[in-house]
Design a protein around this motif. Structure first.
Motif, PDB file in Angstrom:
ATOM      1  N   VAL A 180       0.357  -0.837  -0.008  1.00 54.40           N
ATOM      2  CA  VAL A 180      -0.316   0.171  -0.339  1.00 54.40           C
ATOM      3  C   VAL A 180       0.986   0.941  -0.438  1.00 54.40           C
ATOM      4  O   VAL A 180       1.679   1.139   0.773  1.00 54.40           O
ATOM      5  N   ALA A 181       0.793   2.165  -1.052  1.00 54.33           N
ATOM      6  CA  ALA A 181       1.349   3.474  -1.128  1.00 54.33           C
ATOM      7  C   ALA A 181       0.461   4.606   0.235  1.00 54.33           C
ATOM      8  O   ALA A 181      -0.025   3.914   0.866  1.00 54.33           O
ATOM      9  N   PHE A 182       0.417   5.586  -0.414  1.00 52.65           N
ATOM     10  CA  PHE A 182      -0.274   7.008   0.430  1.00 52.65           C
ATOM     11  C   PHE A 182      -1.461   7.463  -0.859  1.00 52.65           C
ATOM     12  O   PHE A 182      -1.664   8.344   0.059  1.00 52.65           O
ATOM     13  N   LEU A 183      -1.566   7.168  -1.915  1.00 50.49           N
ATOM     14  CA  LEU A 183      -3.042   7.172  -2.292  1.00 50.49           C
ATOM     15  C   LEU A 183      -4.257   6.607  -1.442  1.00 50.49           C
ATOM     16  O   LEU A 183      -3.614   5.537  -0.395  1.00 50.49           O
ATOM     17  N   PRO A 184      -5.187   7.268  -1.775  1.00 48.02           N
ATOM     18  CA  PRO A 184      -6.199   6.710  -0.980  1.00 48.02           C
ATOM     19  C   PRO A 184      -6.421   4.903  -0.808  1.00 48.02           C
ATOM     20  O   PRO A 184      -6.181   4.450  -2.086  1.00 48.02           O
ATOM     21  N   TRP A 185      -6.365   4.837   0.291  1.00 48.85           N
ATOM     22  CA  TRP A 185      -6.323   2.882   0.194  1.00 48.85           C
ATOM     23  C   TRP A 185      -7.199   2.656   1.250  1.00 48.85           C
ATOM     24  O   TRP A 185      -6.928   3.145   2.438  1.00 48.85           O
ATOM     25  N   THR A 237       1.820  -6.464  -9.196  1.00 46.18           N
ATOM     26  CA  THR A 237       1.226  -7.188  -9.969  1.00 46.18           C
ATOM     27  C   THR A 237      -0.022  -6.449 -10.574  1.00 46.18           C
ATOM     28  O   THR A 237      -0.645  -5.935  -9.689  1.00 46.18           O
ATOM     29  N   ARG A 238      -0.503  -6.414 -12.053  1.00 47.28           N
ATOM     30  CA  ARG A 238      -1.452  -5.604 -12.198  1.00 47.28           C
ATOM     31  C   ARG A 238      -3.131  -5.711 -11.533  1.00 47.28           C
ATOM     32  O   ARG A 238      -3.757  -5.306 -12.303  1.00 47.28           O
ATOM     33  N   THR A 239      -2.666  -7.530 -11.382  1.00 52.89           N
ATOM     34  CA  THR A 239      -4.062  -8.347 -11.122  1.00 52.89           C
ATOM     35  C   THR A 239      -4.357  -8.175  -9.614  1.00 52.89           C
ATOM     36  O   THR A 239      -5.236  -9.442  -9.426  1.00 52.89           O
ATOM     37  N   ASP A 240      -3.982  -7.203  -9.054  1.00 51.44           N
ATOM     38  CA  ASP A 240      -3.877  -7.152  -7.910  1.00 51.44           C
ATOM     39  C   ASP A 240      -5.690  -6.651  -7.420  1.00 51.44           C
ATOM     40  O   ASP A 240      -5.583  -4.823  -8.021  1.00 51.44           O
ATOM     41  N   ARG A 241      -6.294  -6.923  -7.265  1.00 53.61           N
ATOM     42  CA  ARG A 241      -7.841  -6.839  -6.515  1.00 53.61           C
ATOM     43  C   ARG A 241      -7.507  -5.131  -4.741  1.00 53.61           C
ATOM     44  O   ARG A 241      -8.043  -4.500  -4.868  1.00 53.61           O
ATOM     45  N   SER A 242      -6.662  -5.885  -4.134  1.00 55.80           N
ATOM     46  CA  SER A 242      -6.607  -5.447  -3.364  1.00 55.80           C
ATOM     47  C   SER A 242      -6.056  -4.503  -3.109  1.00 55.80           C
ATOM     48  O   SER A 242      -5.930  -2.983  -2.133  1.00 55.80           O
ATOM     49  N   VAL A 243      -4.354  -4.507  -3.914  1.00 56.49           N
ATOM     50  CA  VAL A 243      -3.272  -3.273  -3.482  1.00 56.49           C
ATOM     51  C   VAL A 243      -3.841  -2.712  -5.340  1.00 56.49           C
ATOM     52  O   VAL A 243      -2.393  -3.498  -6.194  1.00 56.49           O
ATOM     53  N   PRO A 244      -3.972  -1.954  -5.552  1.00 59.61           N
ATOM     54  CA  PRO A 244      -3.815  -1.913  -7.238  1.00 59.61           C
ATOM     55  C   PRO A 244      -2.689  -0.893  -7.423  1.00 59.61           C
ATOM     56  O   PRO A 244      -2.057  -0.306  -6.919  1.00 59.61           O
ATOM     57  N   PHE A 245      -2.628  -1.499  -8.882  1.00 60.05           N
ATOM     58  CA  PHE A 245      -0.913  -1.716  -9.042  1.00 60.05           C
ATOM     59  C   PHE A 245      -0.250  -0.197  -9.353  1.00 60.05           C
ATOM     60  O   PHE A 245       0.336   0.575  -9.252  1.00 60.05           O
ATOM     61  N   THR A 246      -1.702   0.918  -9.359  1.00 63.73           N
ATOM     62  CA  THR A 246      -1.734   2.563  -9.579  1.00 63.73           C
ATOM     63  C   THR A 246      -0.517   2.306  -8.134  1.00 63.73           C
ATOM     64  O   THR A 246       0.247   3.888  -7.894  1.00 63.73           O
TER      65      THR A 246
END
Length: 285
Positions: free
Chosen positions: A127-132, A232-241
């Motif tokens: 998890v980065a510092f984007l909204p999550w 991975t680009r297929t991660d739904r829990s923590v998006p690749f963004t």
């Protein structure tokens, strides 16, 4: 052999009690911050370090296991607690701090606040510092993983895993991948399915997961150490963004794209190649 919980102990520091596990041999230490619903006794992704001659120090983050929220409710506070734990254990240098999933923010904060202690940063599905997380997960998480409900939630998961493990696994994997769950299940070996069932059966949320969903200050641009960002680009829990944001913001970051079918990159066919990339990264001067 299915995943089994390992013994963890507690230390009483100035800030409070912290649960931790210190495994492996060798002089160099890697600190691992697990993600949501995990605690020090649950092993995940450690073999790449221990088989390379590193010791792993795994603290239970605040609200998980026997580490109360009061020990360090924010990533900044717990980063300082972990640095104090290292000092108490006689650890003067950390070869890498590893942030997995929701533990990513704590790993980044520790690297930013203690640059003379931490040599490198490794982020895995972090998890980065984007909204999550997303709104649905946030609302649902507060409902089923709050301190008064999480024990019943995980008791129901354990019951489902016992009486209908395949159905339980499909249910949980659905939130971890953007791909159809039948595709994700078909790609998993029987061994990997058994490992995941065992892992999910052992998970608990305590007060930690609701705390993980709170916004924290962004310190990614203050991380001066080399960083390896794996996602991975297929991660739904923590998006690749999230991975893209970290790779773009951390000055010395490298983005490595996993071909995993979802969040659990350790169960993908390309993980041996990812593990080798981690070993090479640790070996760089």
């Amino acid at each position: 052999m299915a995943i089994l919980e390992r013994d963890a102990i507690t230390a009483r520091l100035a800030a409070g009690v912290v649960e931790y596990r210190l495994d492996g041999e060798g002089q160099q230490v890697v600190v691992v911050f697990h993600g949501g619903h995990m605690r020090a006794g649950l092993p995940l992704g450690e073999e790449v370090f221990t088989t390379s001659g590193y010791r792993v120090l795994i603290p239970s983050r605040p609200g998980y296991g026997r580490t109360p929220l009061a020990t360090g409710i924010t990533p900044a506070a717990f980063a300082d607690v972990t640095a104090d734990l290292c000092h108490t254990l006689g650890i003067e240098q950390v070869a890498a701090v590893v942030g997995i999933s929701a533990g990513g923010r704590t790993a980044l904060t520790m690297a930013a606040r203690h640059p003379h202690l931490v040599e490198r940063v490794i982020l895995q599905s972090a998890v980065a510092f984007l909204p999550w997380p997303d709104r649905r997960t946030r609302l649902g998480g507060r409902l089923v993983f709050n301190a008064s409900a999480e024990a019943a939630t995980w008791a129901a998961v354990r019951l489902l895993m016992r009486i209908a493990p395949q159905a339980g696994l499909r249910l949980l994997l659905r939130d971890l991948s953007t791909l159809p769950v039948r595709h994700v299940m078909a790609a998993l070996s029987e061994h990997d399915q058994a490992e995941l069932i065992a892992l999910f059966t052992l998970m608990r949320s305590g007060a930690g997961f609701v705390n993980d969903m709170l916004a924290v200050p962004d310190c990614a641009d203050q991380v001066t150490q080399p960083a390896l960002v794996i996602a991975t680009r297929t991660d739904r829990s923590v998006p690749f963004t999230h991975a893209e944001s970290l790779a773009a913001t951390i000055p010395r970051a490298e983005l490595v794209e996993s071909r995993a079918d979802g969040h659990m990159i350790w169960f993908a066919p390309d993980y041996p190649a990812i593990a080798q990339r981690i070993k090479d990264f640790l070996a760089t001067i």
